[in-house]
Design a protein around this motif. Structure first.
Motif, short mmCIF file in Angstrom:
data_model
loop_
_atom_site.label_atom_id
_atom_site.label_comp_id
_atom_site.label_asym_id
_atom_site.label_seq_id
_atom_site.Cartn_x
_atom_site.Cartn_y
_atom_site.Cartn_z
N ASP A 291 0.84 -1.19 0.00
CA ASP A 291 0.00 0.00 0.00
C ASP A 291 0.89 1.25 0.00
OD1 ASP A 291 -2.35 -1.50 0.09
OD2 ASP A 291 -2.28 -1.63 2.29
N GLY A 292 0.25 2.40 -0.17
CA GLY A 292 0.98 3.65 -0.09
C GLY A 292 1.72 3.97 -1.37
N ARG A 293 2.79 4.75 -1.25
CA ARG A 293 3.53 5.23 -2.41
C ARG A 293 5.01 4.87 -2.37
NH1 ARG A 293 0.13 6.75 -6.20
NH2 ARG A 293 1.59 8.30 -7.04
N ARG A 294 5.48 4.30 -1.26
CA ARG A 294 6.90 4.01 -1.12
C ARG A 294 7.19 2.59 -1.62
NH1 ARG A 294 9.32 5.77 4.57
NH2 ARG A 294 11.22 5.61 3.31
N ALA A 295 8.03 2.52 -2.64
CA ALA A 295 8.30 1.24 -3.29
C ALA A 295 9.63 0.65 -2.86
CB ALA A 295 8.29 1.42 -4.81
N GLY A 296 9.67 -0.66 -2.77
CA GLY A 296 10.93 -1.35 -2.55
C GLY A 296 11.76 -1.33 -3.83
N ARG A 297 13.05 -1.24 -3.68
CA ARG A 297 13.97 -1.21 -4.82
C ARG A 297 14.93 -2.40 -4.75
NH1 ARG A 297 11.61 2.51 -8.26
NH2 ARG A 297 10.86 4.29 -7.04
N ALA A 298 15.61 -2.64 -5.85
CA ALA A 298 16.56 -3.76 -5.90
C ALA A 298 17.57 -3.65 -4.77
CB ALA A 298 17.28 -3.77 -7.24
N GLY A 299 17.74 -4.73 -4.02
CA GLY A 299 18.67 -4.77 -2.91
C GLY A 299 18.04 -4.55 -1.56
N TYR A 300 16.80 -4.05 -1.51
CA TYR A 300 16.13 -3.84 -0.23
C TYR A 300 15.78 -5.19 0.39
CZ TYR A 300 15.37 1.19 -1.19
OH TYR A 300 15.53 2.53 -1.44
N ALA A 305 7.46 -11.44 9.86
CA ALA A 305 6.68 -10.71 10.86
C ALA A 305 7.50 -10.30 12.07
CB ALA A 305 5.48 -11.55 11.30
N SER A 306 8.56 -11.05 12.35
CA SER A 306 9.39 -10.73 13.50
C SER A 306 10.47 -9.71 13.19
CB SER A 306 10.05 -12.01 14.04
OG SER A 306 11.03 -12.49 13.12
N GLY A 307 10.57 -9.32 11.92
CA GLY A 307 11.59 -8.36 11.52
C GLY A 307 12.88 -8.97 11.04
N GLU A 308 12.93 -10.30 10.96
CA GLU A 308 14.13 -10.98 10.48
C GLU A 308 14.18 -10.96 8.95
OE1 GLU A 308 16.81 -12.37 12.11
OE2 GLU A 308 15.91 -11.24 13.77
N PRO A 309 15.35 -10.66 8.37
CA PRO A 309 15.48 -10.69 6.90
C PRO A 309 15.28 -12.11 6.37
CG PRO A 309 17.30 -9.48 7.92
CD PRO A 309 16.58 -10.19 9.03
N VAL A 310 14.42 -12.24 5.36
CA VAL A 310 14.18 -13.56 4.76
C VAL A 310 14.38 -13.54 3.25
CG1 VAL A 310 12.59 -14.31 6.57
CG2 VAL A 310 11.70 -13.10 4.55
N GLY A 311 14.64 -12.37 2.68
CA GLY A 311 14.81 -12.30 1.24
C GLY A 311 15.27 -10.93 0.81
N GLU A 312 15.27 -10.73 -0.51
CA GLU A 312 15.78 -9.47 -1.06
C GLU A 312 15.02 -9.11 -2.32
OE1 GLU A 312 19.88 -8.52 -3.15
OE2 GLU A 312 20.14 -8.55 -0.96
N ILE A 313 14.70 -7.82 -2.45
CA ILE A 313 14.04 -7.32 -3.65
C ILE A 313 15.01 -7.40 -4.83
CG2 ILE A 313 12.99 -5.29 -4.74
CD1 ILE A 313 11.27 -6.34 -2.52
N THR A 314 14.51 -7.82 -5.98
CA THR A 314 15.31 -7.81 -7.20
C THR A 314 14.93 -6.67 -8.13
OG1 THR A 314 13.76 -9.38 -8.22
CG2 THR A 314 15.73 -10.30 -7.15
N SER A 315 13.65 -6.30 -8.15
CA SER A 315 13.15 -5.17 -8.93
C SER A 315 11.93 -4.62 -8.21
CB SER A 315 12.73 -5.59 -10.35
OG SER A 315 13.80 -6.12 -11.09
N GLY A 316 11.74 -3.31 -8.24
CA GLY A 316 10.57 -2.73 -7.60
C GLY A 316 10.32 -1.32 -8.08
N ALA A 317 9.05 -0.91 -8.03
CA ALA A 317 8.68 0.44 -8.45
C ALA A 317 7.25 0.72 -8.02
CB ALA A 317 8.81 0.61 -9.96
N LEU A 318 6.90 1.98 -7.99
CA LEU A 318 5.51 2.37 -7.87
C LEU A 318 4.88 2.15 -9.24
CD1 LEU A 318 3.16 3.70 -6.30
CD2 LEU A 318 4.05 5.91 -7.05
N PRO A 325 2.74 0.27 -5.03
CA PRO A 325 4.08 -0.30 -5.18
C PRO A 325 4.04 -1.81 -5.46
CG PRO A 325 3.96 1.08 -3.23
CD PRO A 325 2.55 0.85 -3.68
N VAL A 326 4.87 -2.23 -6.40
CA VAL A 326 5.03 -3.66 -6.69
C VAL A 326 6.51 -3.98 -6.73
CG1 VAL A 326 2.86 -3.81 -7.98
CG2 VAL A 326 5.00 -3.31 -9.20
N ALA A 327 6.83 -5.22 -6.48
CA ALA A 327 8.23 -5.65 -6.49
C ALA A 327 8.30 -7.14 -6.75
CB ALA A 327 8.91 -5.32 -5.17
N MET A 328 9.45 -7.58 -7.20
CA MET A 328 9.77 -9.00 -7.26
C MET A 328 10.91 -9.26 -6.30
SD MET A 328 9.23 -10.21 -11.23
CE MET A 328 10.15 -8.93 -12.10
#
Length: 365
Positions: A291-300, A305-318, A325-328
């Motif tokens: 939701d919203g307007r802030r998109a994830g970007r590659a590398g994010y 739910a606990s805040g632990e990193p489980v993956g990484e964005i490869t591509s993202g944009a609004l 916002p959508v991302a892969m």
């Protein structure tokens, strides 16, 4: 002085006021006016892209189909003349060296188009087969122009000098031959935007004239020149992978959702043994919608739910089309079920995101 290569259309882009960027060693137009305007033009009317940085190889002679069956993950020998097929060139370890499109031009005559940044890797992979068939790298001889969007066929049909008998009957992932001002023209109904469209191959010397003719004919239909920025958001919405982001030699086809294009029932192909013994618990590619307007970007980072990193964005944009916002991203299989709630770390802020089936956008047939 820049060492970047330029396409035969570089002067046309400069005259149109394009901004340029380094893409795979090429100086390519990133935008002409506005990323959003160019994106929406392709979704609603048509866009004109210079894709001449792509690499083109021909394979011809007895055994060409067998060579491609061995070199690529798909079954190429069963293709019909006049058709196109998406396939993968793999390493011995099963990773994706490049994704390519193969066009069958005759019984033992094929055209392979690969990504600009992987030109040398693809050429090297084909070198092992030199002597079995005639392999020609024609990348420096031809230009590629893409007309993409719901009015693409209309634009092509009304362009002066373009003669394409059979255009009305051309199916998706198929090609036909024609002429432009009497010069041979190769036209495929393929693209990288999620819209209907065509990709045209012509000798470099005629590229500017063809570009001008398409631009002029398409103006009444709303066609605009479009750059790499809009091409990236278009392909992202359509869930199409980009090598170096969703594909690499460290990523197996099944991880990227491309297991369907691998013919594991073939006797042999480069990378088969590695795929047959690969783990089934490797991270997999998913879509994420927020939701919203802030998109994830590659590398994010992608968080649970606990805040632990489980993956990484490869591509993202609004998403310009969808408005959110959508991302892969690659995540462990246990987080890949659609509807799974995750978070994206956007510069220190946790943004809720739901796993979503790809593609995000699908055009009306």
């Amino acid at each position: 002085m820049s060492d970047l290569r330029t396409t035969a259309l570089h002067d046309r882009h400069a005259a149109l006021g394009a901004s340029f960027t380094d893409f795979g060693g090429w100086s390519m137009p990133v935008r002409y006016t506005s990323d959003l305007a160019e994106h929406h033009a392709v979704r609603n009317a048509a866009g004109l892209f210079d894709i001449s940085h792509m690499a083109e190889f021909t394979l011809a002679g007895p055994g060409a189909a067998a060579v491609l069956d061995d070199a690529l993950a798909g079954r190429i020998s069963t293709m019909k003349i006049g058709k196109a097929k998406y396939s993968l060139l793999l390493s011995d370890a099963g990773g994706v060296v490049d994704d390519v499109i193969v066009y069958r031009r005759g019984d033992e005559d094929f055209l392979v188009i690969s990504n600009a940044g992987n030109h040398e890797a693809v050429a090297a992979a084909f070198e092992r087969y030199i002597g079995d068939v005639v392999i020609s790298d024609i990348s420096d001889d031809v230009a590629l122009i893409a007309v993409q969007g719901p009015r693409a066929r209309e634009v092509l049909a009304t362009t002066p000098g373009v003669e394409l008998p059979g255009l009305d009957d051309l199916g998706y992932y198929a090609w036909l031959g024609g002429t432009f001002d009497g010069v041979d023209l190769f036209v495929a109904r393929t693209g990288y935007t999620g819209e209907d469209g065509f990709e045209l191959m012509v000798p470099n010397a005629f590229a500017s004239a063809l570009w001008d003719a398409l631009l002029s004919a398409g103006e009444p239909a709303g066609l605009v020149p479009a750059g790499l920025a809009s091409r990236d958001t278009l392909r992202l919405e359509a869930g199409m992978p980009l090598h170096g982001h969703e594909l690499s030699t460290d990523i197996l086809p099944a991880q990227a959702g491309l297991g369907r294009v691998v013919a594991m029932d073939k006797d042999t192909f480069v990378g088969k043994e590695a795929l047959a013994s690969a783990s089934t618990d490797l991270p997999v590619l998913v879509g994420l919608a927020a939701d919203g307007r802030r998109a994830g970007r590659a590398g994010y980072a992608v968080l649970d739910a606990s805040g632990e990193p489980v993956g990484e964005i490869t591509s993202g944009a609004l998403s310009p089309t969808l408005g959110y916002p959508v991302a892969m991203a690659f995540v462990p299989p246990r987080f890949a079920e659609p509807g799974t709630e995750l978070f994206i770390d956007v510069r220190g802020t946790r943004i809720p995101a739901a796993v979503t089936a790809l593609p995000f956008y699908r055009r009306n047939a």
